[in-house]
Design an enzyme around this catalytic site. Structure first.
Site, PDB file in Angstrom:
ATOM      1  N   ASP A  39       0.895  -1.153   0.114  1.00  0.00           N
ATOM      2  CA  ASP A  39       0.023  -0.005   0.055  1.00  0.00           C
ATOM      3  C   ASP A  39       0.999   1.091  -0.093  1.00  0.00           C
ATOM      4  O   ASP A  39       2.124   1.156   0.274  1.00  0.00           O
ATOM      5  CB  ASP A  39      -1.113   0.011   1.374  1.00  0.00           C
ATOM      6  CG  ASP A  39      -1.756   1.058   1.167  1.00  0.00           C
ATOM      7  OD1 ASP A  39      -2.388   1.530   0.380  1.00  0.00           O
ATOM      8  OD2 ASP A  39      -1.980   1.617   2.239  1.00  0.00           O
ATOM      9  N   LEU A  40       0.526   2.449  -0.085  1.00  0.00           N
ATOM     10  CA  LEU A  40       1.262   3.624  -0.241  1.00  0.00           C
ATOM     11  C   LEU A  40       1.108   4.282   0.932  1.00  0.00           C
ATOM     12  O   LEU A  40       2.227   4.525   1.739  1.00  0.00           O
ATOM     13  CB  LEU A  40       0.646   4.431  -1.354  1.00  0.00           C
ATOM     14  CG  LEU A  40       1.489   5.547  -1.654  1.00  0.00           C
ATOM     15  CD1 LEU A  40       2.915   5.422  -2.139  1.00  0.00           C
ATOM     16  CD2 LEU A  40       0.859   6.684  -2.964  1.00  0.00           C
ATOM     17  N   GLY A  49      -7.663   3.776   3.571  1.00  0.00           N
ATOM     18  CA  GLY A  49      -7.889   2.678   2.876  1.00  0.00           C
ATOM     19  C   GLY A  49      -8.961   2.708   1.909  1.00  0.00           C
ATOM     20  O   GLY A  49      -9.313   1.622   1.186  1.00  0.00           O
ATOM     21  N   ARG A  66     -11.409   8.005  -2.637  1.00  0.00           N
ATOM     22  CA  ARG A  66     -11.888   9.601  -2.593  1.00  0.00           C
ATOM     23  C   ARG A  66     -13.314   9.837  -2.378  1.00  0.00           C
ATOM     24  O   ARG A  66     -13.851  10.484  -1.421  1.00  0.00           O
ATOM     25  CB  ARG A  66     -11.383  10.233  -3.785  1.00  0.00           C
ATOM     26  CG  ARG A  66     -11.300  11.807  -3.375  1.00  0.00           C
ATOM     27  CD  ARG A  66     -10.916  12.696  -4.750  1.00  0.00           C
ATOM     28  NE  ARG A  66      -9.573  11.933  -5.146  1.00  0.00           N
ATOM     29  CZ  ARG A  66      -9.071  12.081  -6.263  1.00  0.00           C
ATOM     30  NH1 ARG A  66      -9.770  12.727  -7.396  1.00  0.00           N
ATOM     31  NH2 ARG A  66      -7.937  11.599  -6.886  1.00  0.00           N
ATOM     32  N   SER A  71      -2.623   0.392  -4.289  1.00  0.00           N
ATOM     33  CA  SER A  71      -3.110   1.653  -3.524  1.00  0.00           C
ATOM     34  C   SER A  71      -4.477   2.279  -4.087  1.00  0.00           C
ATOM     35  O   SER A  71      -4.587   1.986  -5.568  1.00  0.00           O
ATOM     36  CB  SER A  71      -2.005   2.550  -3.534  1.00  0.00           C
ATOM     37  OG  SER A  71      -2.606   3.969  -3.174  1.00  0.00           O
ATOM     38  N   SER A 117      -5.089   5.171  -4.114  1.00  0.00           N
ATOM     39  CA  SER A 117      -4.701   6.746  -4.576  1.00  0.00           C
ATOM     40  C   SER A 117      -4.679   6.681  -6.107  1.00  0.00           C
ATOM     41  O   SER A 117      -3.977   5.978  -6.733  1.00  0.00           O
ATOM     42  CB  SER A 117      -3.462   7.262  -4.002  1.00  0.00           C
ATOM     43  OG  SER A 117      -2.868   8.375  -4.339  1.00  0.00           O
ATOM     44  N   LYS A 118      -5.330   7.578  -6.547  1.00  0.00           N
ATOM     45  CA  LYS A 118      -5.235   8.202  -7.928  1.00  0.00           C
ATOM     46  C   LYS A 118      -3.811   8.983  -8.371  1.00  0.00           C
ATOM     47  O   LYS A 118      -3.628   9.207  -9.412  1.00  0.00           O
ATOM     48  CB  LYS A 118      -6.332   8.644  -8.683  1.00  0.00           C
ATOM     49  CG  LYS A 118      -7.534   7.837  -8.550  1.00  0.00           C
ATOM     50  CD  LYS A 118      -8.828   8.479  -9.330  1.00  0.00           C
ATOM     51  CE  LYS A 118     -10.078   7.899  -9.321  1.00  0.00           C
ATOM     52  NZ  LYS A 118     -11.301   8.425 -10.062  1.00  0.00           N
ATOM     53  N   ASN A 119      -3.326   9.245  -7.329  1.00  0.00           N
ATOM     54  CA  ASN A 119      -1.853  10.097  -7.482  1.00  0.00           C
ATOM     55  C   ASN A 119      -0.814   9.372  -7.214  1.00  0.00           C
ATOM     56  O   ASN A 119       0.264   9.988  -6.816  1.00  0.00           O
ATOM     57  CB  ASN A 119      -1.974  11.348  -6.483  1.00  0.00           C
ATOM     58  CG  ASN A 119      -3.241  12.249  -6.718  1.00  0.00           C
ATOM     59  OD1 ASN A 119      -3.359  12.843  -7.773  1.00  0.00           O
ATOM     60  ND2 ASN A 119      -4.112  12.261  -5.702  1.00  0.00           N
ATOM     61  N   ASP A 128      -1.539  -0.726   6.164  1.00  0.00           N
ATOM     62  CA  ASP A 128      -1.640  -0.015   7.463  1.00  0.00           C
ATOM     63  C   ASP A 128      -3.097   0.211   7.835  1.00  0.00           C
ATOM     64  O   ASP A 128      -3.358   0.650   8.731  1.00  0.00           O
ATOM     65  CB  ASP A 128      -0.979   1.207   7.505  1.00  0.00           C
ATOM     66  CG  ASP A 128      -1.695   2.344   6.557  1.00  0.00           C
ATOM     67  OD1 ASP A 128      -2.231   2.189   5.630  1.00  0.00           O
ATOM     68  OD2 ASP A 128      -1.612   3.326   7.109  1.00  0.00           O
TER      69      ASP A 128
END
Length: 226
Positions: free
Chosen positions: A10-11, A47, A50, A115, A117-119, A171
């Site tokens: 994961d990020l 986790g 958005r 992840s 996340s899109k970033n 996490d």
């Protein structure tokens, strides 16, 4: 006994602590909506996607918005968050992470990012570690949020490794459930009382290495390191 062929990370909260940037961006948005958003509330967003994060904040504040309004707010939050991460550099990589991933690569173990996340790619570039990953599965490549196993199963498929030969580092509770739903061994990074469903829990990578990971996997049981 499991055979280790790949590790999926994961990020946020595992490789880098961008959680505080998410919190600051969501808090700013919440305040504009008249919602009191605390660090305890922020734990509920770990986790998840958005849009789901925004829904949780709206639920906290007892507010209802149209889909169009929610999309605009989510985009606004991301703009604020991007302002923070564009200032990131290698110094923000969490202790021991880079050396551990390098050790994996030196031992021919494949590495992927998994992840919501899109970033994610932007962050990896800012940290100058994008080249360490054989695959990057981010929010742009999946449609289901954790605890759905899609992100990790896609990672295994892209690495061409069977799920049972993968280890996930997470996490968040939702991420741990996603890893287990994928049939993967899961290492929780953080608080043992929160991440107790993981196969192994460690506080971080500072005193962790491949030898310790393989020793725990051979037991193939629920082990915890404080």
């Amino acid at each position: 006994m499991r055979t280790l062929k790949a590790c999926l990370f994961d990020l946020d909260g595992v490789i880098v602590d961008t959680a505080r940037y998410h919190f600051l961006a969501w808090k700013q948005l919440a305040e504009q909506l008249g919602i009191d958003f605390t660090e305890e509330h922020n734990e509920l967003l770990k986790g998840v996607s958005r849009m789901r994060s925004l829904d949780i904040i709206l639920e906290i504040g007892g507010k209802t918005l149209s889909e169009e309004e929610k999309t605009a707010l989510a985009n606004k939050k991301n703009e604020v968050y991007l302002e923070y991460i564009l200032k990131m550099d290698e110094s923000e990589i969490l202790p021991g992470v880079k050396s551990f991933i390098t050790e994996l690569k030196n031992n021919h173990i494949r590495v992927a990012l998994g992840s919501a996340s899109k970033n994610a790619r932007l962050i990896l570039k800012r940290l100058n570690i994008e080249n360490l990953f054989d695959a990057v599965i981010d929010g742009n490549k999946v449609s289901e949020a954790k605890p759905d196993p899609e992100v990790f199963l896609n990672g295994a498929a892209e690495l061409q490794v069977e799920p049972e030969a993968c280890v996930v580092f997470e996490d968040a509770v939702a991420g741990i459930e996603a890893a287990q739903n994928a049939g993967m061994f899961c290492v929780g990074i953080g608080d043992i009382t929160i991440l107790k469903k993981a196969n192994l829990v460690i506080p971080g990578f500072a005193d962790f290495n491949l030898e310790k990971l393989q020793a725990c996997m051979q037991e193939d049981s629920y082990l915890h390191v404080k």
